[in-house]
Design a protein around this motif. Structure first.
Motif, PDB file in Angstrom:
ATOM      1  N   MET A   1       0.796  -1.154   0.072  1.00  0.00           N
ATOM      2  CA  MET A   1      -0.046   0.025  -0.054  1.00  0.00           C
ATOM      3  C   MET A   1       0.825   1.114   0.008  1.00  0.00           C
ATOM      4  SD  MET A   1      -2.946  -1.407  -0.343  1.00  0.00           S
ATOM      5  CE  MET A   1      -3.445  -2.895  -0.379  1.00  0.00           C
ATOM      6  N   GLU A   2       1.857   1.225   0.687  1.00  0.00           N
ATOM      7  CA  GLU A   2       2.952   2.200   0.727  1.00  0.00           C
ATOM      8  C   GLU A   2       3.592   2.576  -1.042  1.00  0.00           C
ATOM      9  OE1 GLU A   2       3.844   4.891   2.677  1.00  0.00           O
ATOM     10  OE2 GLU A   2       2.044   3.859   3.617  1.00  0.00           O
ATOM     11  N   TRP A   3       3.601   1.531  -1.671  1.00  0.00           N
ATOM     12  CA  TRP A   3       3.924   1.541  -2.828  1.00  0.00           C
ATOM     13  C   TRP A   3       3.004   2.005  -3.797  1.00  0.00           C
ATOM     14  CZ3 TRP A   3       1.917  -1.288  -7.251  1.00  0.00           C
ATOM     15  CH2 TRP A   3       2.850  -1.249  -8.376  1.00  0.00           C
ATOM     16  N   VAL A   4       1.691   1.918  -3.639  1.00  0.00           N
ATOM     17  CA  VAL A   4       0.685   2.583  -4.380  1.00  0.00           C
ATOM     18  C   VAL A   4       0.382   4.015  -3.922  1.00  0.00           C
ATOM     19  CG1 VAL A   4      -1.799   2.650  -4.280  1.00  0.00           C
ATOM     20  CG2 VAL A   4      -0.911   0.417  -4.336  1.00  0.00           C
ATOM     21  N   ARG A   5       0.705   4.505  -2.477  1.00  0.00           N
ATOM     22  CA  ARG A   5       0.881   5.952  -2.126  1.00  0.00           C
ATOM     23  C   ARG A   5       2.030   6.457  -2.889  1.00  0.00           C
ATOM     24  NH1 ARG A   5      -0.546   3.719   3.187  1.00  0.00           N
ATOM     25  NH2 ARG A   5      -2.973   4.254   3.691  1.00  0.00           N
ATOM     26  N   ARG A   6       3.234   5.956  -2.987  1.00  0.00           N
ATOM     27  CA  ARG A   6       3.990   6.655  -3.732  1.00  0.00           C
ATOM     28  C   ARG A   6       3.781   6.773  -5.211  1.00  0.00           C
ATOM     29  NH1 ARG A   6       7.350   3.216  -0.548  1.00  0.00           N
ATOM     30  NH2 ARG A   6       7.723   1.868  -2.567  1.00  0.00           N
ATOM     31  N   MET A   7       3.500   5.721  -5.836  1.00  0.00           N
ATOM     32  CA  MET A   7       3.025   5.783  -7.251  1.00  0.00           C
ATOM     33  C   MET A   7       2.007   7.151  -7.366  1.00  0.00           C
ATOM     34  SD  MET A   7       1.098   2.884  -9.673  1.00  0.00           S
ATOM     35  CE  MET A   7      -0.450   2.973  -8.485  1.00  0.00           C
ATOM     36  N   LEU A   8       1.045   7.136  -6.702  1.00  0.00           N
ATOM     37  CA  LEU A   8       0.163   8.135  -6.889  1.00  0.00           C
ATOM     38  C   LEU A   8       0.761   9.588  -6.591  1.00  0.00           C
ATOM     39  CD1 LEU A   8      -2.890   6.823  -4.957  1.00  0.00           C
ATOM     40  CD2 LEU A   8      -2.613   7.028  -7.494  1.00  0.00           C
ATOM     41  N   VAL A   9       1.601   9.646  -5.653  1.00  0.00           N
ATOM     42  CA  VAL A   9       2.496  10.957  -5.605  1.00  0.00           C
ATOM     43  C   VAL A   9       3.260  11.423  -6.918  1.00  0.00           C
ATOM     44  CG1 VAL A   9       4.189  12.124  -4.115  1.00  0.00           C
ATOM     45  CG2 VAL A   9       2.406  10.927  -2.860  1.00  0.00           C
ATOM     46  N   HIS A  10       3.781  10.352  -7.351  1.00  0.00           N
ATOM     47  CA  HIS A  10       4.832  10.578  -8.399  1.00  0.00           C
ATOM     48  C   HIS A  10       3.827  10.888  -9.554  1.00  0.00           C
ATOM     49  CE1 HIS A  10       8.600   9.756  -6.885  1.00  0.00           C
ATOM     50  NE2 HIS A  10       8.385   8.744  -6.460  1.00  0.00           N
ATOM     51  N   GLN A  11       2.695  10.311  -9.846  1.00  0.00           N
ATOM     52  CA  GLN A  11       1.866  10.350 -11.043  1.00  0.00           C
ATOM     53  C   GLN A  11       1.339  11.803 -10.879  1.00  0.00           C
ATOM     54  OE1 GLN A  11      -2.081   9.062 -10.441  1.00  0.00           O
ATOM     55  NE2 GLN A  11      -2.436   8.416 -12.722  1.00  0.00           N
ATOM     56  N   SER A  12       0.865  12.292  -9.533  1.00  0.00           N
ATOM     57  CA  SER A  12       0.308  13.471  -9.441  1.00  0.00           C
ATOM     58  C   SER A  12       1.349  14.705  -9.701  1.00  0.00           C
ATOM     59  CB  SER A  12       0.012  13.940  -8.099  1.00  0.00           C
ATOM     60  OG  SER A  12      -0.461  15.158  -7.895  1.00  0.00           O
ATOM     61  N   ALA A  13       2.619  14.412  -9.375  1.00  0.00           N
ATOM     62  CA  ALA A  13       3.596  15.313  -9.762  1.00  0.00           C
ATOM     63  C   ALA A  13       4.087  15.552 -11.118  1.00  0.00           C
ATOM     64  CB  ALA A  13       5.082  14.968  -8.880  1.00  0.00           C
ATOM     65  N   PHE A  14       3.868  14.403 -11.965  1.00  0.00           N
ATOM     66  CA  PHE A  14       4.207  14.298 -13.395  1.00  0.00           C
ATOM     67  C   PHE A  14       3.184  15.051 -14.137  1.00  0.00           C
ATOM     68  CE2 PHE A  14       3.844  12.295 -17.256  1.00  0.00           C
ATOM     69  CZ  PHE A  14       4.967  12.458 -17.849  1.00  0.00           C
ATOM     70  N   SER A  15       1.969  14.787 -13.586  1.00  0.00           N
ATOM     71  CA  SER A  15       0.784  15.313 -14.353  1.00  0.00           C
ATOM     72  C   SER A  15       0.593  16.742 -14.134  1.00  0.00           C
ATOM     73  CB  SER A  15      -0.636  14.820 -13.759  1.00  0.00           C
ATOM     74  OG  SER A  15      -0.893  15.050 -12.527  1.00  0.00           O
ATOM     75  N   THR A  16       1.445  17.506 -13.163  1.00  0.00           N
ATOM     76  CA  THR A  16       1.202  18.960 -12.997  1.00  0.00           C
ATOM     77  C   THR A  16       2.427  19.583 -13.224  1.00  0.00           C
ATOM     78  OG1 THR A  16       1.724  18.669 -10.627  1.00  0.00           O
ATOM     79  CG2 THR A  16      -0.765  18.559 -11.287  1.00  0.00           C
ATOM     80  N   ALA A  17       3.718  19.173 -13.054  1.00  0.00           N
ATOM     81  CA  ALA A  17       4.784  19.857 -13.424  1.00  0.00           C
ATOM     82  C   ALA A  17       4.982  20.051 -15.033  1.00  0.00           C
ATOM     83  CB  ALA A  17       5.958  19.059 -12.859  1.00  0.00           C
ATOM     84  N   PRO A  18       5.541  21.347 -15.440  1.00  0.00           N
ATOM     85  CA  PRO A  18       5.957  21.312 -16.745  1.00  0.00           C
ATOM     86  C   PRO A  18       7.218  20.544 -17.129  1.00  0.00           C
ATOM     87  CG  PRO A  18       7.038  22.985 -15.214  1.00  0.00           C
ATOM     88  CD  PRO A  18       6.058  22.367 -14.512  1.00  0.00           C
ATOM     89  N   LEU A  19       7.265  20.130 -18.493  1.00  0.00           N
ATOM     90  CA  LEU A  19       8.178  18.930 -18.898  1.00  0.00           C
ATOM     91  C   LEU A  19       9.139  19.753 -19.579  1.00  0.00           C
ATOM     92  CD1 LEU A  19       5.452  16.473 -20.274  1.00  0.00           C
ATOM     93  CD2 LEU A  19       6.768  16.552 -18.147  1.00  0.00           C
TER      94      LEU A  19
END
Length: 209
Positions: free
Chosen positions: A165-183
């Motif tokens: 479940m900690e892995w799931v949470r980390r995955m969601l955090v990275h996904q959120s950062a990736f989806s909002t940060a400029p590339l």
């Protein structure tokens, strides 16, 4: 469960179960619709436990955290009846139709958590996310429980579930950062120095919280 394992599932009748339980055949069918349901007497109760945990989640609770909490409660309930779970595992490996029924029972959990997530995830969440998260969380749960029964109770399923479940949470955090940060896109020469630099960046990214 002991009768099924000792005498063979196909050889044990509902009447024999009723007699061993000192109740009538009618009483058995008042609680179970079929003989197959006798093998899964706790699933309806546990599904209700998950539903209650979801319904009682405090306002403002992250929906994924609510599903994780309900899943953890479900696992602990499984572990509170180790004899039932271990015997059922042996039986479902002997009787193929019961294995199929077990898969159907697990799908009820996925349907419940998928519906909960669909109603509560942000409106801009990808349409596949409720199903993907519900299936992923259930798969981690089943993996932890499956490892435990295969090793006859010698593993730590709670620790495995927590790590998953900690892995799931980390995955969601990275996904959120990736989806909002400029590339930032760059074209670099394929050289040993560039490869060392990219490897360094990759290692640094993996260390991010």
């Amino acid at each position: 469960m002991a009768m099924f394992l000792k005498e063979g599932y196909a050889n044990v009748t509902v009447e024999a179960v009723a007699e061993a339980s000192s109740v009538s055949r009618r009483t058995v069918f008042r609680h179970f619709e079929s003989k197959d349901e006798l093998v899964f007497p706790d699933h309806a109760e546990r599904l209700g436990l998950v539903a209650r945990h979801l319904a009682e989640a405090p306002p403002g609770t992250d929906p994924v955290d609510a599903v994780i909490g309900a899943t953890e409660a479900s696992l602990r309930e499984f572990l509170s009846r180790p004899d039932l779970v271990l015997r059922r595992y042996k039986l479902t490996r002997i009787v193929p139709e019961l294995r199929k029924r077990e898969v159907v029972e697990h799908e009820r959990y996925v349907a419940l958590t998928r519906s909960y997530l669909r109603d509560r995830l942000p409106p801009d969440a990808p349409p596949f996310q409720p199903m993907a998260l519900a299936a992923l969380i259930d798969a981690i749960h089943r993996s932890a429980l499956g490892n435990w029964v295969r090793e006859a109770g010698a593993t730590d399923p709670v620790a495995e579930l927590t790590a998953g479940m900690e892995w799931v949470r980390r995955m969601l955090v990275h996904q959120s950062a990736f989806s909002t940060a400029p590339l930032l896109l760059a074209v670099l020469p394929d050289s040993p120095e560039t490869r060392r630099m990219l490897t360094s960046l990759k290692n640094a990214a993996e260390d991010l919280p």
